[in-house]
Design a protein around this motif. Structure first.
Motif, PDB file in Angstrom:
ATOM      1  N   TYR A 119       0.822  -1.214   0.000  1.00 23.43           N
ATOM      2  CA  TYR A 119       0.000   0.000   0.000  1.00 23.43           C
ATOM      3  C   TYR A 119       0.856   1.263   0.000  1.00 23.43           C
ATOM      4  O   TYR A 119       0.540   2.236  -0.687  1.00 23.43           O
ATOM      5  N   THR A 120       1.951   1.240   0.748  1.00 18.43           N
ATOM      6  CA  THR A 120       2.827   2.413   0.732  1.00 18.43           C
ATOM      7  C   THR A 120       3.474   2.578  -0.642  1.00 18.43           C
ATOM      8  O   THR A 120       3.691   3.707  -1.094  1.00 18.43           O
ATOM      9  N   ALA A 121       3.763   1.475  -1.319  1.00 20.51           N
ATOM     10  CA  ALA A 121       4.298   1.567  -2.685  1.00 20.51           C
ATOM     11  C   ALA A 121       3.272   2.221  -3.611  1.00 20.51           C
ATOM     12  O   ALA A 121       3.621   3.072  -4.442  1.00 20.51           O
ATOM     13  N   TYR A 122       2.020   1.832  -3.464  1.00 19.74           N
ATOM     14  CA  TYR A 122       0.955   2.431  -4.270  1.00 19.74           C
ATOM     15  C   TYR A 122       0.822   3.928  -3.990  1.00 19.74           C
ATOM     16  O   TYR A 122       0.732   4.744  -4.910  1.00 19.74           O
ATOM     17  N   LEU A 123       0.801   4.294  -2.697  1.00 22.35           N
ATOM     18  CA  LEU A 123       0.657   5.707  -2.354  1.00 22.35           C
ATOM     19  C   LEU A 123       1.845   6.522  -2.850  1.00 22.35           C
ATOM     20  O   LEU A 123       1.675   7.642  -3.347  1.00 22.35           O
ATOM     21  N   GLY A 124       3.049   5.959  -2.714  1.00 15.11           N
ATOM     22  CA  GLY A 124       4.224   6.655  -3.228  1.00 15.11           C
ATOM     23  C   GLY A 124       4.146   6.851  -4.729  1.00 15.11           C
ATOM     24  O   GLY A 124       4.451   7.927  -5.251  1.00 15.11           O
TER      25      GLY A 124
END
Length: 201
Positions: A163-168
């Motif tokens: 999810y953090t990869a997506y948000l980044g």
């Protein structure tokens, strides 16, 4: 993570006022939030955009904050729950994960709504919605990793990392898109992200 397209309905060509639903107003509010943040949610400009009157707005909502609440609930519904429901038709969890990443990152490039909402996280009405959506998305990703055979704690960590990869990615695609791979290189880039997330040491 994948966005469903929202379109504010145009006025009727014959000039007649069309009866709008609360959902029409919420969808229009989401569109303008994506374009200009929460500050862009104003009754008169939205009414003009929809070819409606202010009376139509007040038929459905007592005030602007109620519309924002409805828009956030609509965002939750179309960008998370509807997507999870659609993905569940695919029985293979790895295919679901790959499809989710491919579609979510493509949608992020086309729709600035997520970035606008993250930028307004200090608004009193936004944190609760962001919290619910984030927890649901991370939980679903963790479920996928559990189905792929990872222990629950590890699956949760991988879900959070995904999810953090997506948000980044979402932030970069709107702020500094040149840092991301070109369209032709995107499939290989996404494959490498998935490979990292699935790596077993």
């Amino acid at each position: 993570m994948v966005m469903v397209q929202r379109r504010a309905r145009a006025p009727r060509e014959d000039g007649a006022k069309r009866r709008l639903s609360a959902r029409d107003w919420a969808d229009a509010a989401l569109t303008v939030i994506g374009e200009g943040g929460l500050a862009a949610v104003a009754v008169e400009p939205l009414a003009t955009r929809l070819g409606a009157t202010k009376g139509s707005f007040y038929w459905h909502f007592p005030h602007r904050e109620a519309l924002i609440e409805a828009a956030l609930a609509r965002w939750e519904e179309i960008s998370t729950e509807a997507i999870i429901t659609e993905l569940e038709h695919e029985p293979d969890p790895e295919r679901r994960l790959r499809r989710l990443f491919a579609e979510a990152t493509a949608a992020a490039a086309d729709d600035p709504l997520e970035v606008s909402l993250l930028a307004t996280a200090a608004h009193p009405q936004v944190p609760a919605a962001l919290g619910r959506v984030s927890e649901r998305r991370i939980g679903y990703l963790a479920q996928l990793f559990t189905e792929l055979g990872f222990p629950p704690d590890d699956a949760r960590r991988r879900g959070l990392l995904a999810y953090t990869a997506y948000l980044g990615h979402t932030q970069l695609v709107h702020a500094v898109p040149r840092t991301l791979p070109a369209d032709a290189e995107r499939p290989g880039y996404l494959d490498s992200v998935i490979a990292t997330l699935l790596r077993r040491d």
